[in-house]
Design an enzyme around this catalytic site. Structure first.
Site, PDB file in Angstrom:
ATOM      1  N   HIS A   1       0.847  -1.192   0.000  1.00  0.00           N
ATOM      2  CA  HIS A   1       0.000   0.000   0.000  1.00  0.00           C
ATOM      3  C   HIS A   1       0.881   1.239   0.000  1.00  0.00           C
ATOM      4  CE1 HIS A   1      -4.091  -1.656   1.619  1.00  0.00           C
ATOM      5  NE2 HIS A   1      -3.706  -2.236   0.511  1.00  0.00           N
TER       6      HIS A   1
ATOM      7  N   TYR B   1      -8.658   5.384   8.127  1.00  0.00           N
ATOM      8  CA  TYR B   1      -8.698   5.707   9.562  1.00  0.00           C
ATOM      9  C   TYR B   1      -9.729   6.816   9.731  1.00  0.00           C
ATOM     10  CZ  TYR B   1      -4.325   3.137  10.390  1.00  0.00           C
ATOM     11  OH  TYR B   1      -3.364   2.162  10.508  1.00  0.00           O
TER      12      TYR B   1
ATOM     13  N   PRO C   1      -3.241   0.165  19.337  1.00  0.00           N
ATOM     14  CA  PRO C   1      -3.061  -0.359  17.972  1.00  0.00           C
ATOM     15  C   PRO C   1      -3.100   0.683  16.854  1.00  0.00           C
ATOM     16  CG  PRO C   1      -5.194  -1.012  18.871  1.00  0.00           C
ATOM     17  CD  PRO C   1      -4.438  -0.390  19.992  1.00  0.00           C
TER      18      PRO C   1
ATOM     19  N   LYS D   1       1.728  -0.354  15.186  1.00  0.00           N
ATOM     20  CA  LYS D   1       3.146  -0.375  15.565  1.00  0.00           C
ATOM     21  C   LYS D   1       3.540  -1.561  16.457  1.00  0.00           C
ATOM     22  CE  LYS D   1       4.450   2.835  13.119  1.00  0.00           C
ATOM     23  NZ  LYS D   1       4.595   2.079  11.898  1.00  0.00           N
TER      24      LYS D   1
ATOM     25  N   TYR E   1       4.649   6.134   9.975  1.00  0.00           N
ATOM     26  CA  TYR E   1       3.758   5.029   9.615  1.00  0.00           C
ATOM     27  C   TYR E   1       4.514   3.912   8.887  1.00  0.00           C
ATOM     28  CZ  TYR E   1      -0.586   2.644   8.596  1.00  0.00           C
ATOM     29  OH  TYR E   1      -1.577   1.703   8.567  1.00  0.00           O
TER      30      TYR E   1
END
Ligand code: FAD
Ligand code: DHB
Length: 389
Positions: A72, A200, A292, A296, A384
């Site tokens: 992604h 998100y 979560p 990570k 990220y």
């Protein structure tokens, strides 16, 4: 029994360490409390940083991941009906890999079995002794029989509820913790993901996350109350609530179906220091937990494995104790940065019970800054995809 490295815990951290050591001819024994099926039945993380992908390659376990995983290049972030994208490749030159923790663990078990790796399942009463001497050893029972395992080093990869951390004396250990006043209710369903990248979502009803495992396997989460239990939520109630929390355009195309797994995870930030005591090293969830948000947990376990593997390799191949002596310091430096990112990303996206009108305005300002500012997006993207080891 005797081995070079006794590894407590056959989760991803313990298995990856064992397989990496094997590639260098270093012997280990893994002691796992549960059965293999039980470990493989736990649905957890789904996003792998490039660092973990590289370690899987180094361990010789990356073939299926490259064939079946998805890369992604970015993620979507929504608030209300607003939505924007952060492009990882543009900002960092790196994507992330979508491949479930279950599959990572399955591949590692297969590799250990193919090379006659020693894994003891259903072990009980593990006790680590002599960790601060040159002759550490581990007592345990399996099938009712008492055993002793002598070793050079002990790797405590036994997760948050394991015995390894508790084996470090209280006057040596310092613990830092933050408990969040909500949980995540997650479901797995054999339906196509609502979007080809993750979403998100910050909504007035609470956080939601649209994730996936493959083209016909979706993973969705919604923020829930800590007093909820999965049986309080019918599949219909879950889908209705998810739809209310994501932008209308996405909600309208969401394909729903029966859940094949449903569970609630509490959210916690936790770090213990130091991560080494004598010849005992803590690795992964045994030493730290992140909420979560931002995926990570597994990835930080992997960076610990990287530091520990290289420390042990340097010891056995070059007789150097430098890596061993600096393991805790190096690992913790990166751990705290992952803690910061997970804490920040959680605070950006969740509804907190004590949030004031001012706090809500700050959240929107933070989201709008991220939406409009390239430097903010770059900082988010770098975290990220994973900070360098
Ligand atoms: P674990 O996976 O916990 O493995 C530890 C192993 O040690 C287990 O197999 C356990 O059975 C064994 N063990 C424990 N005690 C003993 C003992 N006394 N003797 C022998 N063996 C023992 N991370 C994300 O990035 N994204 C997510 O969506 C996500 N969801 C999660 C959901 C839940 C419910 C939980 C608990 C965690 C989640 N995480 C997630 C975090 C991620 O899964 C962990 O960070 C990762 O599993 C850490 O790997 P580990 O090997 O350190 O620990
Ligand atoms: C998943 C979990 C996460 O915590 C996250 O940030 C992204 C994806 C998942 O389970 O797919």
């Amino acid at each position: 029994m005797k081995t070079q490295v006794a590894i407590i815990g056959g989760g991803p951290a313990g298995l990856l360490l064992s397989q990496l050591l094997h590639t260098r001819g270093i012997d280990s024994v893994v002691l796992e409390r549960k059965t293999k099926d039980y470990v493989l039945g736990r649905i957890r993380a789904g996003v792998l940083e490039q660092g973990l992908v590289n370690l899987m390659e180094e361990a010789g376990c990356a073939e299926r991941m490259h064939a079946e995983g998805f890369t992604h290049d970015g993620t979507l972030i929504s608030y209300g009906d607003e939505i924007f994208r952060v492009d990882f490749s543009e900002h960092t030159g790196m994507p992330v890999m979508i491949y479930g923790q279950t599959e990572v663990t399955r591949d590692l078990y297969e590799a250990r079995e193919n090379s006659d790796g020693k894994i003891e399942f259903e072990v009980q009463d593990v006790v680590i002794q002599g960790a601060n001497t040159d002759t550490p050893h581990v007592y345990y029972t399996v099938g009712g029989a008492a055993r002793r395992l002598d070793c050079d080093f002990v790797a405590g990869c036994d997760g948050f509820h394991g015995v390894s951390r508790q084996s470090i004396p209280l006057d040596v250990r310092r613990e830092y913790e933050k408990i969040y006043p909500f949980g995540w209710l997650g479901i797995l369903s054999e339906t196509p993901p609502v979007n080809h990248e993750l979403i998100y979502a910050n909504s007035s009803r609470g956080f939601a996350l649209c994730s996936m495992r493959n083209d016909n396997l979706s993973r969705y989460y919604i923020q829930c109350s800590l007093s909820d239990s999965p049986s309080d939520w019918t599949d219909e109630a879950f889908w209705e609530e998810l739809k209310r929390r994501i932008p209308k355009e996405q909600a309208d195309k969401l394909v729903t179906g029966p859940s094949i797994e449903k569970s609630i995870a509490p959210l916690r930030s936790f770090v213990t220091e130091p991560m080494r005591w004598g010849r005992l090293f803590l690795c992964g969830d045994a030493a730290h937990i992140v909420p979560p948000t931002g995926a990570k947990g597994l990835n930080t376990a992997a960076s610990d494995v990287h530091y520990l593997f290289n420390a042990l390799r340097n010891f056995y191949e070059n007789g150097s104790e430098d890596g061993i002596d600096t393991y805790s310091e190096k690992a913790l430096k990166r751990v705290w940065k992952a803690e910061r990112f997970s804490w920040w990303f959680s605070s950006l996206l969740h509804r907190y019970p004590d949030q004031s009108a001012f706090d809500l305005k700050m959240q929107v300002a933070d989201l709008e800054f991220l939406r409009s500012n390239k430097a903010a997006q770059q900082a988010m993207a770098e975290n990220y995809v994973g900070l360098p080891y």
